[in-house]
Motif scaffolding. Structure first.
Motif, PDB file in Angstrom:
ATOM      1  N   TYR A   1      -6.955   6.177   0.954  1.00  0.00           N
ATOM      2  CA  TYR A   1      -7.586   5.356  -0.088  1.00  0.00           C
ATOM      3  C   TYR A   1      -6.739   4.124  -0.409  1.00  0.00           C
ATOM      4  N   PHE A   2      -5.436   4.310  -0.552  1.00  0.00           N
ATOM      5  CA  PHE A   2      -4.588   3.174  -0.919  1.00  0.00           C
ATOM      6  C   PHE A   2      -4.601   2.097   0.163  1.00  0.00           C
TER       7      PHE A   2
ATOM      8  N   GLU B   1       2.395   1.842  -3.481  1.00  0.00           N
ATOM      9  CA  GLU B   1       1.403   2.360  -4.420  1.00  0.00           C
ATOM     10  C   GLU B   1       1.143   3.847  -4.154  1.00  0.00           C
TER      11      GLU B   1
ATOM     12  N   ALA C   1       0.829  -1.207   0.000  1.00  0.00           N
ATOM     13  CA  ALA C   1       0.000   0.000   0.000  1.00  0.00           C
ATOM     14  C   ALA C   1       0.862   1.255   0.000  1.00  0.00           C
TER      15      ALA C   1
ATOM     16  N   SER D   1      -7.295   1.666   2.200  1.00  0.00           N
ATOM     17  CA  SER D   1      -8.667   1.151   2.255  1.00  0.00           C
ATOM     18  C   SER D   1      -8.933   0.087   1.194  1.00  0.00           C
ATOM     19  N   LYS D   2      -8.070   0.017   0.175  1.00  0.00           N
ATOM     20  CA  LYS D   2      -8.225  -0.999  -0.866  1.00  0.00           C
ATOM     21  C   LYS D   2      -8.032  -2.412  -0.327  1.00  0.00           C
ATOM     22  N   TYR D   3      -7.359  -2.525   0.813  1.00  0.00           N
ATOM     23  CA  TYR D   3      -7.030  -3.846   1.349  1.00  0.00           C
ATOM     24  C   TYR D   3      -7.909  -4.146   2.558  1.00  0.00           C
TER      25      TYR D   3
END
Length: 356
Positions: free
Chosen positions: A247-248, A224, A221, A250-252
């Motif tokens: 956000y990066f 990215e 994360a 929260s993707k996981y």
């Protein structure tokens, strides 16, 4: 200085001096592994592919012997010399700078207590507290860290008070354009005195996995996010970039909620995914630094291992003079070059501390 100190400590330790130490200060025999005639396959087994390529390049450039001698010196230093017994620097210019920085830290500490802000010693100063009970003998700056929520209060709460005394607070430094996501600088006539302190923000990440399981995903994360941050830091606001960082993560599914607290150490500045567990950071404890007690992480050895690796108690191979001016001179010589009386500046900072 290092060689004289090393030999002195070796003698004090009552080791019988081998013949090769009597005649050579860099005994290459100490670290020789396999010899110069090691075959290609054996070299890969011993050094790995990258190590074999590196060794081949060193030989091609004629630098292999020099590296071997340097490796030998550091083997000797770390085997027979106690780095914790190094005395403070004997360089008066550097020592005056360190003492000026110490007074700036005391002022910051007092204001943090006044406003109930949390901070702790960070980076080389945390290492200095643990290893030397003060400044690393060659260090020339001060680093502290704060939880993000307290870091964001520095500008509204501390900046007005500090600037009454001519102490400037803001992102960036005199020779860089760092932004507020990377660090805040506390500047007392830095261009003339070298007196400066960095404040780094630390972010809390909630996870449903402990750090040792979540670390690979944290790194993914962060990487990215850093790709995005580097491309957009000049055109987007800090708040917009912070939203993207959230956000990066929260993707996981591992992040957002959970019983585990992971603290991420300012990736925008270091461009790495350094992180520690809540248990290693809190509750903060106190540790001696130049005869004064300051806050440090709960498990300082583990915290230092995260940043410096397992060898944080070893003599460093690089980074001794890490703050150089554009002309190549050190921060410790700024006062001399600008005709500044550092004793007067230190006394002035003490007066500021007493007046708060």
């Amino acid at each position: 200085f290092v060689l004289d100190y090393a030999y002195q400590q070796y003698t004090i330790a009552n080791y019988s001096t081998p013949y090769y130490l009597k005649y050579s200060i860099t005994p290459s025999i100490i670290v020789q592994k396999g010899g110069d005639n090691m075959g290609f396959v054996d070299s890969i087994k011993t050094r790995g592919i990258n190590g074999t390529i590196r060794q081949g390049m060193l030989k091609a450039l004629g630098l292999d012997k020099q590296k071997e001698e340097i490796d030998s010196l550091y083997y000797y230093l770390n085997s027979f010399c106690d780095i914790t017994s190094l005395p403070p620097t004997k360089n008066k210019n550097l020592r005056d700078l360190q003492l000026g920085i110490l007074e700036l830290l005391k002022i910051f500490h007092k204001l943090c207590k006044k406003h109930n802000l949390t901070y702790w010693l960070e980076n080389g100063n945390l290492l200095g507290a643990y290893r030397h009970k003060g400044f690393i003998p060659w260090d020339d700056d001060m680093d502290v860290a704060m939880p993000r929520e307290d870091y964001e209060k520095v500008i509204p709460l501390l900046k007005p008070e500090l600037e009454k005394y001519g102490i400037i607070v803001g992102p960036g430094g005199i020779y860089d354009d760092r932004d507020i996501l990377q660090r805040l600088g506390v500047n007392y006539k830095t261009a003339e005195t070298g007196i400066w302190m960095d404040i780094f923000p630390v972010d809390l990440i909630k996870s449903n996995k402990p750090l040792y399981k979540a670390r690979p995903i944290v790194e993914r994360a962060v990487n990215e996010y850093l790709d995005y941050y580097k491309k957009n830091r000049k055109r987007l606001s800090p708040s917009a970039l912070s939203e993207k960082k959230a956000y990066f993560f929260s993707k996981y599914e591992e992040f957002g909620d959970g019983d585990h607290s992971i603290f991420l150490l300012y990736p925008e500045f270091d461009e790495k995914a350094h992180c520690v567990s809540k248990e290693d950071l809190f509750p903060l404890v106190e540790m001696e630094y130049e005869g004064i007690m300051f806050p440090v992480p709960n498990n300082t050895p583990n915290y230092l291992k995260e940043y410096y690796g397992e060898s944080f108690m070893a003599f460093p191979r690089t980074g001794i003079e890490h703050h150089l001016d554009p002309d190549g001179s050190t921060a410790a010589t700024r006062a001399i070059r600008h005709g500044i009386d550092m004793e007067k500046e230190i006394q002035h900072l003490k007066e500021i501390y007493d007046s708060i």
